[in-house]
Design a protein around this motif. Sequence first.
Motif, PDB file in Angstrom:
ATOM      1  N   THR A   1       0.849  -1.186   0.000  1.00 57.83           N
ATOM      2  CA  THR A   1       0.000   0.000   0.000  1.00 57.83           C
ATOM      3  C   THR A   1       0.885   1.237   0.000  1.00 57.83           C
ATOM      4  N   CYS A   2       0.430   2.279  -0.660  1.00 55.21           N
ATOM      5  CA  CYS A   2       1.131   3.567  -0.614  1.00 55.21           C
ATOM      6  C   CYS A   2       0.433   4.509   0.356  1.00 55.21           C
ATOM      7  N   ASP A   3      -0.554   3.977   1.091  1.00 54.50           N
ATOM      8  CA  ASP A   3      -1.309   4.778   2.058  1.00 54.50           C
ATOM      9  C   ASP A   3      -0.368   5.283   3.148  1.00 54.50           C
TER      10      ASP A   3
ATOM     11  N   ILE B   1       1.676   3.134   8.373  1.00 54.33           N
ATOM     12  CA  ILE B   1       2.686   3.035   9.426  1.00 54.33           C
ATOM     13  C   ILE B   1       2.201   3.681  10.720  1.00 54.33           C
ATOM     14  N   SER B   2       1.598   4.868  10.611  1.00 57.39           N
ATOM     15  CA  SER B   2       1.133   5.555  11.823  1.00 57.39           C
ATOM     16  C   SER B   2       0.024   4.772  12.513  1.00 57.39           C
ATOM     17  N   SER B   3      -0.868   4.165  11.735  1.00 53.24           N
ATOM     18  CA  SER B   3      -1.953   3.367  12.318  1.00 53.24           C
ATOM     19  C   SER B   3      -1.414   2.112  12.989  1.00 53.24           C
TER      20      SER B   3
ATOM     21  N   VAL C   1      -7.022  -3.205   2.660  1.00 49.49           N
ATOM     22  CA  VAL C   1      -7.447  -4.193   1.661  1.00 49.49           C
ATOM     23  C   VAL C   1      -8.947  -4.086   1.404  1.00 49.49           C
ATOM     24  N   LEU C   2      -9.731  -3.994   2.467  1.00 48.59           N
ATOM     25  CA  LEU C   2     -11.187  -3.946   2.322  1.00 48.59           C
ATOM     26  C   LEU C   2     -11.645  -2.658   1.650  1.00 48.59           C
ATOM     27  N   LYS C   3     -11.023  -1.546   2.011  1.00 46.70           N
ATOM     28  CA  LYS C   3     -11.357  -0.266   1.379  1.00 46.70           C
ATOM     29  C   LYS C   3     -11.021  -0.312  -0.112  1.00 46.70           C
ATOM     30  N   ARG C   4      -9.859  -0.871  -0.428  1.00 46.86           N
ATOM     31  CA  ARG C   4      -9.428  -0.990  -1.826  1.00 46.86           C
ATOM     32  C   ARG C   4     -10.384  -1.893  -2.603  1.00 46.86           C
ATOM     33  N   MET C   5     -10.849  -2.946  -1.957  1.00 43.13           N
ATOM     34  CA  MET C   5     -11.754  -3.895  -2.590  1.00 43.13           C
ATOM     35  C   MET C   5     -13.081  -3.232  -2.960  1.00 43.13           C
ATOM     36  N   VAL C   6     -13.653  -2.481  -2.022  1.00 39.86           N
ATOM     37  CA  VAL C   6     -14.937  -1.817  -2.272  1.00 39.86           C
ATOM     38  C   VAL C   6     -14.779  -0.721  -3.328  1.00 39.86           C
TER      39      VAL C   6
END
Length: 256
Positions: free
Chosen positions: A165-167, A171-173, A234-239
């Motif tokens: 992920t490039c989000d 890392i902060s989360s 992953v779930l956000k990307r999927m939706v």
Amino acid sequence: MATFIKIVGSLIETLQKILIQGEIDEYENDKQMHCDARLVEMLDRLSKDVQASVKFSESFLIEKIQFLEEVKGIRLPLFIPHSVFLRLLKKKINSVSEFPIKFVNNVWGYLETVCAKVLIDQCGNYPKLLPSMKKATEHVMSKMKAKFAERVVEMIEMEKITDYTCDPDFISSYNKLMNYHAQFLNLLTSYMSNSITVEGYGSINIRHLSEVPENTRNQAFDLKMMMTTYWKIVLKRMVDFLALQLRFFIQKVVKK
């Protein structure tokens, strides 16, 4: 032939208004034809279904501990191999893979209903043309559904083989969740409490972990927090993928 071309043009124009532009003037009183609202409703339902997998259960870390036991090997004890994370990721994706496929079937069933209604309305004065128009429309819908489903299956398989992920929040989360590690260890060793409260997840029972070896416990905690953080992405990307592909294939249906 001129009549056929006229009906096709009218059909395409009406489908563009309803499915792409969201205009429902001639179907204002038919809630079934409010496509934008129905499709958003289906996407929201999908999002809620897959987000239900983001939780900390009463058996906190037990699944991760069992998984680490299954993949034990001859290697340094303090480090989790990348292959272990990928195997767990694949297992989690398999657990929700039915939802995107179900979404495709539900959405396409709805779109077929909308197209059928518009087709019948457009051919109302030309009943002899309806069978051939219906057959052609069904052929296009079936072909586009198959391609849409193929893209969705490919998306699921891609998520299984690469964790990326490039989000910038990843890392902060992850670090935010790992900050609870010291408190987690302190509560277990001091017997001060049977639970730990993690922001966003509430109170989590941990007393069942007191007899677990420290190294295994620490690895399971790290694996859990890393997967929890990445799983949301992953779930956000999927939706998001399903929403974009849906719009893309709706346009292709209308143009065809």
